[in-house]
Design a protein around this motif. Structure first.
Motif, PDB file in Angstrom:
ATOM      1  N   PHE A  65       0.921  -1.128  -0.007  1.00 42.59           N
ATOM      2  CA  PHE A  65      -0.205  -0.066   0.132  1.00 42.59           C
ATOM      3  C   PHE A  65       0.955   1.104  -0.021  1.00 42.59           C
ATOM      4  CE2 PHE A  65      -2.500   3.286   2.090  1.00 42.59           C
ATOM      5  CZ  PHE A  65      -3.533   3.469   1.143  1.00 42.59           C
ATOM      6  N   GLY A  66       2.019   1.130   0.616  1.00 44.00           N
ATOM      7  CA  GLY A  66       2.791   2.249   0.869  1.00 44.00           C
ATOM      8  C   GLY A  66       3.514   2.392  -0.475  1.00 44.00           C
ATOM      9  N   VAL A  67       3.864   1.520  -1.162  1.00 40.90           N
ATOM     10  CA  VAL A  67       4.206   1.767  -2.604  1.00 40.90           C
ATOM     11  C   VAL A  67       3.595   2.284  -3.507  1.00 40.90           C
ATOM     12  CG1 VAL A  67       5.117   0.174  -4.562  1.00 40.90           C
ATOM     13  CG2 VAL A  67       6.131  -0.132  -2.411  1.00 40.90           C
ATOM     14  N   LEU A  68       2.222   1.970  -3.438  1.00 40.61           N
ATOM     15  CA  LEU A  68       1.438   2.305  -4.288  1.00 40.61           C
ATOM     16  C   LEU A  68       1.038   3.947  -4.208  1.00 40.61           C
ATOM     17  CD1 LEU A  68      -0.818   0.516  -5.803  1.00 40.61           C
ATOM     18  CD2 LEU A  68      -2.644   0.972  -4.013  1.00 40.61           C
ATOM     19  N   VAL A  69       0.804   4.505  -2.661  1.00 38.10           N
ATOM     20  CA  VAL A  69       0.812   5.808  -2.686  1.00 38.10           C
ATOM     21  C   VAL A  69       2.051   6.623  -3.053  1.00 38.10           C
ATOM     22  CG1 VAL A  69       0.266   7.410  -0.843  1.00 38.10           C
ATOM     23  CG2 VAL A  69      -0.905   5.333  -0.799  1.00 38.10           C
TER      24      VAL A  69
END
Lengths: 539, 343
Positions: B23-27
Motif C-alpha cells: 500500500f505504501g508503494v502504491l501511494v
C-alpha cells in the motif's frame, strides 16, 4: 552395375537436395510478397485522431483508411516527394471547386467498398467529417487551418455526391482533406459501437479499423507490431490495382543498431529511422538502396525565447546567430545528411524568394558576433542554459557541445541541459526555456502556414514567443491571398522580417534516409515523414 | 505433512504482513510521479496543431484536472477493483499491457537465472575446491568480465557475432520469428505453450530466439552467484562436519555435494532471489536491444514520456513480485535447511 548404382543414387541425392531446397523457397515466396518494415517508434492507435497518436500510427492509417483526396507526387532533385499542389481523388472520383471558390463538390467512386464489403456513401463521408470537426480529437485543430470548422459546412447531395461549403475561399481547404485526420469511416459500423459518453466511438476506433483502405489490419499489438493484409477490393493503386504487397508487417525495434543489422542482413525490407552514421556506412557498402530526401516540410532550429532577457534584445540574438559553428554542427550531428539553411548569399541583402524556409545569409563570424554583443551592451557576455530533449540526443548532444564551445569564445557561458521528452515539452509549453533546439514540421508547407503557426500567438509552437505586429498582419493577409505574385511578395516581406529580427535561427532540414532492399521500389517522401506503404512494390 | 502446513501458514502470514508495504508503494509512486517534472498531457498533445484545447482534453481524460487527493482516492478505488488505468502510450489498459508483457519478461528472466545458476554454482564450487589455483583465477576473470561489461554492450556484441557475422542466431527481434504462427496461449510462456501444443519446430524457434537475450542477462549475474557459492563453499569445506566426513572416509563426491554444497546453498538461494527481482526490473536494456516485448522496456518508455499509469502499475507489479519472491526464498530455505522453518 556399380556405375549404374552410383548414378541412380546421385540422381536420388539430387532429387532429395532439390526437395530440401524447394521447401525453404516456398517460405521465401511468402516473404517476397510481404513488406517487413522496422521502426524505432510504435503504432499506438488505429485511429490517427486520438490525442497522443504517434507518427507511425499516422502512417498505418494512411493505408488502412481512405480520404476523399490525396496528394500527388513530384520529383525534387531526382527524388520523389509529395506534391502539395496536385490534389488527386482517393475516394472521390472527381471534385469541382465553384468559380467563387466557396463550394467544393465531390463525386464519390461508385465501386468503393469498406473492408466489410459495404459500399462507401456520402453519408459515411458526412459522418466522418462531422466527427472530425466536432469530437474532441486531433483533426479539429488541423481542419481549422483550412476553414473547416462546423458540421453545417458538409452536405450530402445524393449517395455519391458530397458538398463542402467554405465561409471564404481558402487554398488550404482541399489540401487539409488529404492530411492524416479526415479519414472516412464506415459510419454504420462505428455508430454500432458508439455509447452515450462516447458518441463518436473513439474508444472503439482506437482498437478497430473500419475503413476502406488498401490494407486490412489483422493483428495490432501496440509497442510490438502490426500485421495487415492487402484488401483485394481496393483499387486506388496505380492504375486501378490493389496495393503491391500482399502483407504488411510493421515491427517496433527500439535499438537503431539492430534495425541497421536487420536491413543489412536482408531480414527487413525498409527502415527510415536509422542513425546517420549507420546510414553512411550502409550507403558506403553499396548493397542496399538508400534514398535520402531533405525533409522539405521540416526545419530544425536553435530557438531563443524573445521574452526572456537577454534574448529579448535583438542584438543578442544576432550575436548568437553569427557565433554558431554551423558547418561543424552539420557534420557532427547529421554527418552532412540534409539541407543546410545557412551560408547563403542574398543579393542586396534581400530575401531571394518568398518560400519557407530559405537558406539564411549567415555563417560563423566571431568578429561580427562580438560587435553585436557590444551593441547589446554585453561585451563581456552572459550565462545561459541550452536545452534539448533526450529523444533527440543523437543529433542534439554533439550540437550542444559545439554551441557551448563556440559561444565561450565570445564570452557567453552555456550550461547544457538534457531533458526527458515530457519535461522538455512542458517547459516549452510554459515558455520557460531561454535557449534550446527544436524542430518544426508542417504538413501543408506554405509560407503563411509556417509563419502563422510558428511565429504568432501564445501557443506552444511559437517556440521563440515571437510577438511582432507587422509579421502577424502580413501572415494573416497572405492566408487568403489568391494572387500568386502578391503572395510571393508577402512571403519575401515575412522572410525579411524574420532575418532582421532573428527570432530564432533555422539551421537545417535533416535528411529522411530511407534504407531498403534493392528490390523495393516506389518510395515517396510523404508529408507525414513516414512511409506510405501503398506506394511500394517489389521489382 | 505438518511441515508443509506450517510452511504455508507462515508464508500466508508473511504475505499479509507485507500488504501495508505494498500500500505504501502504491501511494508513494502515485505521489512521486506527480512530483516529477513533465506534464503527460502536454507531451501527448504534441501532434501538429495540438494547442491548449487538446492539452485540456487529455488532462481531463487522465483525470489530472482534479485536485490531488481526489486523484489519489480515485486511483486507489480503481486499483482496488483491479483497474490500473489506461496507458496513453499504447492506448491500452495498463493491466492488459502488463498481463501480456509479464510472461515475456518472466520467461526471459527465469531462463537467464537458470543459465546463470547452472553455470555459476559449478564454477563457484570449482573455485572453492582449489582456492588460489589457476581455476580459481580463471573463474574470477570470467566473472569480472561478465559483470563489468554492461548488458547492452554484451547484447550488441552477441548479436553482432551470432546474428550479423555468423548468421547462427535468428534475427534479434522479439520472442518469435515474425512469420511464425503462435501457439494457443495457455501460460503465456512461449516455450511451454509450444510444447503443450506439440509443436516442436515452433518450440525450437522460440528457444533459439530466447538464447541470446537470456545469455546476455545471465553473463551479467553469474558473477554474484559464483562469488557467493565460492565463499560459502569455502566456509562449509573448512567446517567440522566436512572434516568429520572426510575422516570417516566418505567418497569425495558425497562430501562435496551432499554435505558441503547443501550447507553452502542457503546464501546462494537468498542471493538468487534478490538477483531475480533486480533482473526483472533491470533488464530494460536487454529488452530494448532485443526488442523483447517485456514489462521493463514498457516502463522505461512510459517514464520517458511521463505516462503515469503504466509506471505506477509497473512499480506495483514489481513490489508484488518482490514480496512473492521473498516468500518463495523463505519456503526454499525451509526445504534446504529444515531448522529455518522453526524460526
Amino acid at each position: 552395375m556399380s556405375f549404374e548404382m552410383s548414378k541412380r543414387s546421385l540422381f536420388a541425392a539430387t532429387a532429395l537436395l532439390a526437395v530440401m531446397l524447394a521447401a525453404p523457397s516456398a517460405h521465401a515466396q511468402s516473404r517476397a510478397e510481404t513488406l517487413r518494415y522496422v521502426t524505432g517508434a510504435t503504432v499506438n492507435t488505429l485511429d490517427p485522431n486520438i490525442p497522443g497518436s504517434t507518427r507511425e500510427a499516422f502512417a498505418l492509417s494512411m493505408s488502412s483508411y481512405d480520404r476523399l483526396v490525396s496528394f500527388g507526387r513530384k520529383q525534387l532533385n531526382g527524388k520523389w516527394v509529395f506534391d502539395l499542389d496536385t490534389i488527386t481523388g482517393e475516394l472521390a472520383e472527381s471534385y469541382q471547386v465553384s468559380s467563387d471558390g466557396l463550394k467544393i463538390t465531390f463525386k464519390l467512386r461508385p465501386d468503393a467498398k469498406f473492408q466489410d464489403g459495404s459500399p462507401v456513401t456520402a453519408e459515411d463521408v458526412k459522418w466522418s467529417l462531422d466527427r472530425c470537426v466536432t469530437a474532441p480529437i486531433l483533426g479539429k485543430a488541423q481542419l481549422l487551418t483550412g476553414s473547416l470548422t462546423s458540421a453545417d459546412q458538409f452536405k450530402v447531395i445524393d449517395p455519391l455526391t458530397f458538398e463542402v461549403t467554405l465561409p471564404k475561399p481558402d487554398k488550404l481547404a482541399l489540401p487539409n482533406l488529404a492530411t492524416v485526420y479526415p479519414i472516412i469511416i464506415n459510419s454504420k459500423l462505428a455508430k454500432a459501437h458508439a455509447t452515450a459518453e462516447d458518441p463518436w466511438a473513439l474508444n472503439w476506433t482506437k482498437e478497430n479499423a473500419a475503413g476502406s483502405g488498401a490494407y486490412i489490419v489483422e493483428t495490432f499489438k501496440p509497442g510490438e507490431q502490426v500485421i495487415a493484409k492487402r484488401s483485394e477490393a481496393w483499387n486506388r493503386g496505380a492504375p486501378d490495382k490493389p496495393a503491391a504487397f500482399k502483407r504488411l508487417i510493421i515491427q517496433s525495434v527500439p535499438e537503431p543498431a539492430t534495425r541497421a543489422n536487420l536491413v543489412e542482413r536482408g531480414d527487413a525490407d525498409l527502415v527510415i529511422d536509422l542513425q546517420a552514421s549507420d546510414v553512411q556506412s550502409l550507403e558506403g557498402k553499396g548493397k542496399l538502396k538508400v534514398i535520402s530526401t531533405p525533409q522539405y516540410n521540416a526545419v530544425t532550429f536553435i530557438s531563443m525565447n524573445n521574452t526572456i532577457p537577454p534574448f529579448d534584445n535583438v542584438n543578442v540574438r544576432r550575436a548568437i546567430a553569427y557565433a554558431l559553428p554551423y558547418d561543424d554542427m552539420f557534420k557532427a550531428a547529421l554527418f552532412g545528411r540534409g539541407a543546410p539553411l545557412y551560408g547563403a548569399t542574398w543579393a542586396d541583402g534581400k530575401p531571394p524568394s518568398g518560400g519557407y524556409p530559405i537558406p539564411q545569409p549567415i555563417k560563423l563570424d566571431l568578429e561580427k558576433a562580438r560587435a553585436y554583443l557590444k551593441d547589446a551592451g554585453m561585451a563581456d557576455g552572459f550565462s545561459t542554459t541550452f536545452s534539448f530533449n533526450v529523444g533527440q540526443a543523437a543529433t542534439a548532444e554533439p550540437m550542444a557541445a559545439l554551441v557551448k564551445e563556440s559561444l565561450a569564445k565570445i564570452g557567453i557561458k552555456v550550461d547544457i541541459q538534457k531533458l526527458p521528452d515530457a519535461q522538455m515539452s512542458t517547459a516549452i509549453n510554459e515558455k520557460k526555456l531561454p535557449f534550446f533546439t527544436e524542430g518544426i514540421v508542417a504538413w501543408l508547407p506554405s509560407t503563411d502556414y509556417f509563419y502563422r503557426n510558428f511565429y504568432t500567438g501564445k501557443q506552444r509552437w511559437n517556440y521563440s514567443s515571437t510577438d511582432n505586429a507587422e509579421l502577424e498582419k502580413i501572415a494573416q493577409e497572405a492566408r487568403f491571398e489568391a494572387d500568386k505574385a502578391k503572395y510571393e511578395e508577402q512571403g519575401k516581406a515575412l522572410n525579411a522580417i524574420h532575418f532582421d529580427q532573428m527570432f530564432q535561427i533555422p539551421i537545417w532540414q535533416a535528411a529522411q534516409d530511407a534504407v531498403m532492399q534493392p528490390t523495393v521500389d516506389g518510395y515517396v517522401y510523404q508529408f507525414t515523414r513516414q512511409v506510405d506503404y501503398r506506394n511500394l512494390s517489389r521489382k | 505433512m505438518g511441515t508443509i502446513v506450517a510452511t504455508l501458514a507462515r508464508a500466508g502470514r508473511r504475505f499479509v504482513s507485507s500488504l501495508p508495504a505494498l500500500f505504501g508503494v502504491l501511494v508513494f509512486t502515485f505521489l512521486l510521479m506527480r512530483v516529477l517534472p513533465g506534464d503527460p498531457a502536454v507531451f501527448f498533445a504534441s501532434g501538429p496543431n495540438a494547442g491548449q484545447e487538446e492539452i485540456e482534453v487529455i488532462r481531463r481524460q487522465l483525470g489530472l484536472d482534479k485536485p490531488l487527493p481526489n486523484q489519489l482516492a480515485i486511483y486507489l478505488y480503481d486499483v482496488g477493483r483491479g483497474n490500473l488505468g489506461r496507458s496513453m502510450m499504447t492506448g491500452q489498459a495498463v493491466a492488459k499491457d502488463l498481463k501480456e508483457r509479464l510472461p515475456a519478461s518472466l520467461e526471459l528472466t527465469l531462463t537467464a537465472l537458470l543459465i546463470a545458476l547452472v553455470s555459476a554454482v559449478p564454477l563457484g564450487v570449482l573455485a572453492a575446491l582449489r582456492p588460489g589455483s589457476l581455476v580459481d583465477h580463471g573463474v574470477r576473470l570470467f566473472c569480472s568480465l561478465g559483470v563489468c561489461v554492461p548488458t547492452f554492450v554484451s547484447g550488441l556484441l552477441l548479436i553482432y557475432v551470432f546474428y550479423y557475422l555468423l548468421g547462427l542466431a535468428p534475427d534479434p527481434t522479439g520472442r518469435i520469428d515474425i512469420f511464425a504462427t503462435l501457439p494457443p496461449s495457455r501460460t503465456g510462456f512461449l516455450i511451454i505453450d509450444f510444447l503443450l501444443a506439440g509443436d516442436v519446430e515452433g518450440w525450437w524457434a522460440a528457444a533459439r530466439q530466447l538464447m541470446l537475450p537470456a545469455l546476455t542477462m545471465a553473463l551479467f549475474v553469474i558473477a554474484p552467484l559464483a562469488r557467493i557459492t565460492r565463499a560459502s563453499m569455502l566456509v562449509s569445506l573448512g567446517s567440522d562436519f566436512v572434516r568429520t566426513a572426510r575422516s570417516v572416509g566418505l567418497s569425495w563426491w558425497r562430501i562435496v555435494v551432499t554435505y558441503a554444497l547443501r550447507n553452502a546453498i542457503l546464501p546462494v538461494i537468498t542471493i538468487a532471489g534478490i538477483v531475480f527481482s533486480t533482473m526483472l526490473g533491470a533488464n530494460v536494456l536487454v529488452e530494448k536491444v532485443f526488442s523483447w516485448p517485456g514489462v521493463a522496456s514498457y516502463a522505461l518508455d512510459a517514464l520517458l514520456v511521463s505516462d503515469y499509469a503504466p509506471v505506477q502499475g509497473f512499480v506495483l507489479l514489481m513490489a508484488t513480485i518482490f514480496v512473492i519472491v521473498n516468500l518463495l526464498v523463505d519456503v526454499l530455505y525451509g526445504i534446504a535447511d529444515p531448522r529455518a522453518t522453526v524460526a
